[in-house]
Design an enzyme around this catalytic site. Sequence first.
Site, mmCIF file in Angstrom:
data_model
loop_
_atom_site.group_PDB
_atom_site.id
_atom_site.type_symbol
_atom_site.label_atom_id
_atom_site.label_comp_id
_atom_site.label_asym_id
_atom_site.label_seq_id
_atom_site.Cartn_x
_atom_site.Cartn_y
_atom_site.Cartn_z
ATOM 1 N N CYS A 1 14.757 -7.696 9.775
ATOM 2 C CA CYS A 1 13.493 -7.069 9.856
ATOM 3 C C CYS A 1 12.228 -8.231 10.479
ATOM 4 O O CYS A 1 11.197 -7.794 11.002
ATOM 5 C CB CYS A 1 12.868 -6.594 8.876
ATOM 6 S SG CYS A 1 13.750 -5.084 8.171
ATOM 7 N N ASN B 1 10.754 -4.587 15.074
ATOM 8 C CA ASN B 1 10.090 -3.333 15.413
ATOM 9 C C ASN B 1 8.872 -3.369 16.435
ATOM 10 O O ASN B 1 8.340 -2.643 17.126
ATOM 11 C CB ASN B 1 9.267 -2.486 14.413
ATOM 12 C CG ASN B 1 10.216 -2.342 13.069
ATOM 13 O OD1 ASN B 1 9.865 -2.682 12.005
ATOM 14 N ND2 ASN B 1 11.316 -1.730 13.350
ATOM 15 N N GLU C 1 10.984 2.673 17.691
ATOM 16 C CA GLU C 1 10.872 1.477 16.525
ATOM 17 C C GLU C 1 11.281 0.207 16.923
ATOM 18 O O GLU C 1 11.588 -0.532 16.221
ATOM 19 C CB GLU C 1 11.338 1.953 15.298
ATOM 20 C CG GLU C 1 10.616 3.122 14.671
ATOM 21 C CD GLU C 1 9.501 3.074 13.580
ATOM 22 O OE1 GLU C 1 9.466 2.152 13.071
ATOM 23 O OE2 GLU C 1 8.770 4.008 13.893
ATOM 24 N N HIS D 1 15.599 2.540 9.216
ATOM 25 C CA HIS D 1 16.251 1.910 10.648
ATOM 26 C C HIS D 1 17.640 1.643 10.578
ATOM 27 O O HIS D 1 18.170 1.353 9.590
ATOM 28 C CB HIS D 1 15.466 0.568 10.954
ATOM 29 C CG HIS D 1 13.707 0.792 11.114
ATOM 30 N ND1 HIS D 1 12.709 -0.170 10.485
ATOM 31 C CD2 HIS D 1 13.133 1.609 11.937
ATOM 32 C CE1 HIS D 1 11.575 0.326 11.001
ATOM 33 N NE2 HIS D 1 11.850 1.153 11.760
ATOM 34 N N ASN E 1 10.804 4.761 3.163
ATOM 35 C CA ASN E 1 10.844 3.419 2.683
ATOM 36 C C ASN E 1 10.885 3.152 1.307
ATOM 37 O O ASN E 1 9.842 3.193 0.806
ATOM 38 C CB ASN E 1 10.100 2.455 3.690
ATOM 39 C CG ASN E 1 10.010 1.006 3.219
ATOM 40 O OD1 ASN E 1 10.733 0.566 2.307
ATOM 41 N ND2 ASN E 1 9.666 0.156 4.456
ATOM 42 N N LEU F 1 2.737 2.805 2.386
ATOM 43 C CA LEU F 1 2.255 3.189 3.560
ATOM 44 C C LEU F 1 3.499 3.910 4.190
ATOM 45 O O LEU F 1 3.260 5.002 5.201
ATOM 46 C CB LEU F 1 1.584 2.424 4.445
ATOM 47 C CG LEU F 1 0.168 1.892 4.086
ATOM 48 C CD1 LEU F 1 -0.382 0.896 5.075
ATOM 49 C CD2 LEU F 1 -0.698 2.961 3.669
ATOM 50 N N ALA G 1 0.752 -1.186 0.015
ATOM 51 C CA ALA G 1 -0.152 -0.003 -0.009
ATOM 52 C C ALA G 1 0.926 1.310 -0.035
ATOM 53 O O ALA G 1 0.304 2.276 -0.109
ATOM 54 C CB ALA G 1 -0.939 0.002 1.155
ATOM 55 N N ALA H 1 11.542 0.746 -0.776
ATOM 56 C CA ALA H 1 11.110 -0.439 -1.295
ATOM 57 C C ALA H 1 9.293 -0.327 -1.229
ATOM 58 O O ALA H 1 8.752 -0.675 -2.053
ATOM 59 C CB ALA H 1 11.516 -1.779 -0.674
ATOM 60 N N SER H 2 8.948 0.284 -0.176
ATOM 61 C CA SER H 2 7.614 0.313 0.130
ATOM 62 C C SER H 2 6.823 1.208 -0.834
ATOM 63 O O SER H 2 5.908 0.821 -1.589
ATOM 64 C CB SER H 2 7.020 0.822 1.406
ATOM 65 O OG SER H 2 6.087 1.333 1.613
#
Length: 445
Positions: free
Chosen positions: A373, A111, A175, A251, A25, A21, A19, A27-28
């Site tokens: 992660c 996280n 985080e 991060h 980031n 979001l 999505a 890659a997102s």
Amino acid sequence: MTVREFNFDGLIGSTHNYAGLSYGNVASATHQHRPSHPREAALQGLQKMQTLAALGCGQAILPPLRRPRPGFLRQLGFVGGTDAQLIQSAHRVAPELVAACYSAASMWTANAATISPSVDCGDHRLHLSPANLASTLHRSLEADETTRILRAIFANENEFTVHDPLPSAAALSDEGAANHIRLCDKHGNAAIEIFVYGSDPLNPLAPKPEKFPARQTRLAAESIARRHQLDPAVTLHWQQNPVAIDAGVFHNDVISVGNQNVLLCHECAFVDQTPRLTELRSLFGSKFDAQLYVIEFSNAELPLADAVRSYLFNSQLVTRPDGNMTLICPIECSEIESARRCTERILQEPNPVDDVRFLNLRQSMNNGGGPACLRLRVVLTESQVGQIHPGVVLTDRLAAELEVWIKRHYRETLSPADLVDPDLLVESWDAIDDLSRILGLQLVA
Ligand code: SUG
């Protein structure tokens, strides 16, 4: 004392989707609105857990959170007779809020919390601080449920203290273990704990990223160290290099990774890196009768953009029962020439790492989540191992049951438009009910 490090991997949830979001980031953002493959994602994650277990490492799971979470949409004033109608009406106005209430981001359990093993803590209990994840809306919805699940797994209050998340305020944005490194000679000895923050809200003069948000604050890190009753003499607070954050390092675990006496890092990982590492070497030397191996990679060897694309530093560095270490890299590290050379350098130089594996975790990687992660490290004493909820420890039998469960409940493909499909809601909740039974853990509040 006999201790064992367990990796608690996030079991990837059935609503895994792209999505976009997470601003900052890369890659997102790149994969936003592409179809995802939840079944493949979860099987890739399970395969990683089995690889670690086969190496002799302690392996457990953290269950996915129950999604969607329509209560969040109701809190924001959306209405609907049924939950499916509510989701449909919210989607017409704000699809990104529906995506937030469907997010499977709890899979990235690095996280979920910051963990200090009992040997590091003043009261000799193991301390867990669930992260408030206040810097992104979709992830802030994890904190209360994660806290409840951690309390169910680490229920014995004589051994474990599961704190409340820090108050959800920008100045306390936290985080979790993704910004925490523990260095020592042996896991069972009190360690040097390094907390890495991206911003220092109480110091307006501290350097800041210009483009992307810094997610971890110094105030949050200091508060956690205080709650965990850590020895200030061996607790370090380092600032993450804002240049790295602006390159997509949201991060610290995207730019450095440590395990026992090995620290891998990029030269752009920390502010004032050279004096910080000098200080660390001298502290380590004064505390432990062991050599510290700091393996630093220059920007010439591994440009920051390649560090972010390959996620080399998001590899999992684990100690095997024979005492040597394995580096579990994302498969992208074998495909990106600069990163592959770095893995070769690690193997060639004298240090405890003698094994490198490349795993396909592309479904998670496409949302900015690599091997490290997906796991939360918890160093447990022998007696604490006997105190955690046994249903979450990965055995061959549990792995086989989870494989069947994934294949039964997960869709092959999920597109953004599918989030309004009322069947998806029913399927996802059924999956969680079934998982509660498999794990013997109440997953619905
Ligand atoms: O918080 N991605 C996660 C990735 C977390 C990676 N964790 C560590 N580095 N430890 C995040 O940015 C993507 C969600 C979306 O786009 O739908 C996301 O939340």
